[in-house]
Design a protein around this motif. Structure first.
Motif, short mmCIF file in Angstrom:
data_model
loop_
_atom_site.label_atom_id
_atom_site.label_comp_id
_atom_site.label_asym_id
_atom_site.label_seq_id
_atom_site.Cartn_x
_atom_site.Cartn_y
_atom_site.Cartn_z
N PHE A 36 0.83 -1.20 0.00
CA PHE A 36 0.00 0.00 0.00
C PHE A 36 0.87 1.26 0.00
CE2 PHE A 36 -2.04 3.46 2.31
CZ PHE A 36 -3.21 3.61 1.58
N GLN A 37 1.88 1.27 0.85
CA GLN A 37 2.76 2.43 0.93
C GLN A 37 3.49 2.66 -0.39
OE1 GLN A 37 2.90 4.54 3.56
NE2 GLN A 37 1.30 3.29 4.51
N SER A 38 3.96 1.57 -0.99
CA SER A 38 4.69 1.68 -2.25
C SER A 38 3.82 2.21 -3.38
CB SER A 38 5.26 0.31 -2.63
OG SER A 38 5.91 0.35 -3.88
N LEU A 39 2.61 1.69 -3.50
CA LEU A 39 1.74 2.05 -4.61
C LEU A 39 1.07 3.40 -4.44
CD1 LEU A 39 2.15 -1.01 -5.20
CD2 LEU A 39 -0.22 -1.07 -5.98
N TYR A 40 0.68 3.75 -3.21
CA TYR A 40 -0.19 4.92 -3.04
C TYR A 40 0.40 6.04 -2.18
CZ TYR A 40 -3.37 1.41 -4.83
OH TYR A 40 -3.95 0.43 -5.61
N ARG A 41 1.57 5.82 -1.61
CA ARG A 41 2.19 6.87 -0.83
C ARG A 41 3.56 7.26 -1.40
NH1 ARG A 41 -2.24 7.13 0.26
NH2 ARG A 41 -3.30 7.05 2.28
N ILE A 42 4.42 6.28 -1.63
CA ILE A 42 5.74 6.56 -2.18
C ILE A 42 5.66 6.72 -3.69
CG2 ILE A 42 8.13 5.76 -2.28
CD1 ILE A 42 7.53 3.99 0.15
N ASN A 43 4.68 6.04 -4.29
CA ASN A 43 4.46 6.12 -5.74
C ASN A 43 5.65 5.59 -6.55
OD1 ASN A 43 1.83 7.39 -5.53
ND2 ASN A 43 2.94 9.23 -4.90
N SER A 44 6.26 4.54 -6.06
CA SER A 44 7.36 3.88 -6.76
C SER A 44 7.31 2.39 -6.48
CB SER A 44 8.72 4.44 -6.31
OG SER A 44 8.86 5.79 -6.70
N LEU A 45 8.01 1.67 -7.32
CA LEU A 45 8.01 0.21 -7.22
C LEU A 45 9.45 -0.29 -7.18
CD1 LEU A 45 5.74 -1.94 -7.21
CD2 LEU A 45 6.18 -2.25 -9.66
N CYS A 46 9.71 -1.27 -6.33
CA CYS A 46 11.03 -1.89 -6.23
C CYS A 46 10.91 -3.35 -6.64
CB CYS A 46 11.55 -1.78 -4.79
SG CYS A 46 13.04 -2.75 -4.47
N LEU A 47 11.64 -3.76 -7.66
CA LEU A 47 11.54 -5.13 -8.16
C LEU A 47 12.00 -6.15 -7.13
CD1 LEU A 47 12.74 -4.71 -11.86
CD2 LEU A 47 10.40 -4.81 -10.97
N TRP A 48 13.04 -5.83 -6.38
CA TRP A 48 13.50 -6.75 -5.34
C TRP A 48 12.45 -6.88 -4.23
CZ3 TRP A 48 17.02 -10.00 -6.58
CH2 TRP A 48 18.05 -9.64 -7.44
N CYS A 49 11.77 -5.78 -3.95
CA CYS A 49 10.67 -5.83 -2.97
C CYS A 49 9.56 -6.74 -3.48
CB CYS A 49 10.12 -4.44 -2.70
SG CYS A 49 11.29 -3.30 -1.92
N CYS A 50 9.28 -6.64 -4.76
CA CYS A 50 8.23 -7.48 -5.36
C CYS A 50 8.57 -8.96 -5.21
CB CYS A 50 8.04 -7.13 -6.83
SG CYS A 50 7.29 -5.51 -7.11
N LEU A 51 9.84 -9.30 -5.38
CA LEU A 51 10.27 -10.68 -5.20
C LEU A 51 10.03 -11.14 -3.76
CD1 LEU A 51 11.67 -13.26 -6.18
CD2 LEU A 51 13.88 -12.17 -5.64
N ALA A 52 10.35 -10.27 -2.81
CA ALA A 52 10.12 -10.59 -1.40
C ALA A 52 8.63 -10.72 -1.12
CB ALA A 52 10.74 -9.52 -0.51
N TRP A 53 7.81 -9.88 -1.75
CA TRP A 53 6.36 -9.97 -1.55
C TRP A 53 5.84 -11.34 -2.00
CZ3 TRP A 53 4.77 -4.70 -4.22
CH2 TRP A 53 5.26 -3.64 -3.46
N VAL A 54 6.24 -11.74 -3.20
CA VAL A 54 5.78 -13.02 -3.75
C VAL A 54 6.23 -14.18 -2.85
CG1 VAL A 54 6.01 -14.62 -5.68
CG2 VAL A 54 5.67 -12.20 -6.13
N ALA A 55 7.47 -14.14 -2.40
CA ALA A 55 7.99 -15.20 -1.54
C ALA A 55 7.20 -15.29 -0.23
CB ALA A 55 9.47 -14.95 -1.24
N THR A 56 6.91 -14.14 0.36
CA THR A 56 6.18 -14.11 1.63
C THR A 56 4.76 -14.64 1.47
OG1 THR A 56 7.47 -12.18 2.32
CG2 THR A 56 5.45 -12.64 3.54
N ILE A 57 4.09 -14.21 0.42
CA ILE A 57 2.71 -14.64 0.17
C ILE A 57 2.66 -16.15 -0.07
CG2 ILE A 57 0.79 -14.50 -1.47
CD1 ILE A 57 1.57 -11.54 -1.87
N ALA A 58 3.58 -16.66 -0.89
CA ALA A 58 3.59 -18.09 -1.19
C ALA A 58 3.86 -18.92 0.06
CB ALA A 58 4.66 -18.38 -2.25
N ALA A 59 4.81 -18.48 0.88
CA ALA A 59 5.13 -19.21 2.11
C ALA A 59 3.94 -19.20 3.08
CB ALA A 59 6.36 -18.61 2.78
N PHE A 60 3.30 -18.06 3.23
CA PHE A 60 2.17 -17.96 4.16
C PHE A 60 1.04 -18.92 3.78
CE2 PHE A 60 -2.10 -16.10 4.71
CZ PHE A 60 -2.22 -16.24 6.08
#
Length: 211
Positions: A135-159
């Motif tokens: 949420f912070q990345s998309l609607y507050r910082i207004n930028s995207l980090c590809l390495w962050c995206c990798l961590a997001w996918v890993a966390t979601i899949a593990a959960f």
């Protein structure tokens, strides 16, 4: 041997089996190792770039590709140190633990119920934290980090993998329908979750992606 004795023995064995540790499938163990390794890689790269940025405020991370995909903007934000220190340092510990858990399961460790519930609670915290970061990345910082995206996918899949296992094996009490769904369609929820995040990213910068 009386019927009553056989019945009592069967009940006792069932109770012992229910209380005994449960071993996961090899697939789950491998998934935890892979997701932990992916998150660890992302955290390591971001940490190195963060140190370089602290040394040289003019440093541009390699994943800063354009005005939208800009890791530098993410690293310079207040949200990048939500607990008073760089977020990826927390990732180095959390994802490292995930790799160790997966490796121990590959070595045929059969953890007790509290272990699985503790792992699930940790993964729940992780997915909640990355949801806030999304949420912070998309609607507050207004930028995207590809390495962050990798961590997001890993966390979601593990959960979702750990949650499906816990529901399927009865570690988390659930209706028979939920246990059946987790056993046969456990892949559906992580795919939908990751797909929803992808759609949010796509629609957030639709004009940029299509220009």
């Amino acid at each position: 041997m009386s019927t009553d004795y056989r019945h009592r023995t069967a009940v006792r064995v069932e109770a012992e089996d229910a209380a005994s540790p449960v071993g996961p499938s090899t697939g789950l163990a491998i998934l935890l190792v892979l997701t932990g390794a992916a998150g660890l890689l992302a955290s390591w790269v971001i940490t190195l770039d963060k140190f370089k940025l602290l040394e040289d405020p003019g440093f541009t991370p390699g994943c800063s590709l354009n005005p939208v995909v800009s890791c530098g903007n993410i690293m310079k934000s207040e949200q990048a140190a939500a607990f008073g220190f760089p977020n990826p340092m927390l990732g180095l510990v959390a994802y490292g633990v995930l790799v160790c858990v997966g490796a121990s399961l590959l070595a045929h460790l059969r953890p007790p119920r509290w272990y699985w519930l503790g792992l699930n609670a940790g993964c729940l915290f992780g997915v909640g934290f990355v949801t806030w970061l999304q949420f912070q990345s998309l609607y507050r910082i207004n930028s995207l980090c590809l390495w962050c995206c990798l961590a997001w996918v890993a966390t979601i899949a593990a959960f979702w993998a750990v949650t499906a296992f816990n529901v399927r094996t009865g570690m988390i009490p659930a209706a028979p329908a939920a246990r059946t769904f987790s056993a046969e369609f456990g892949w559906v929820l992580p795919v939908l979750h990751i797909g929803a995040v992808g759609m949010l990213i796509l629609t957030r910068w639709w004009e940029f992606w299509t220009s």
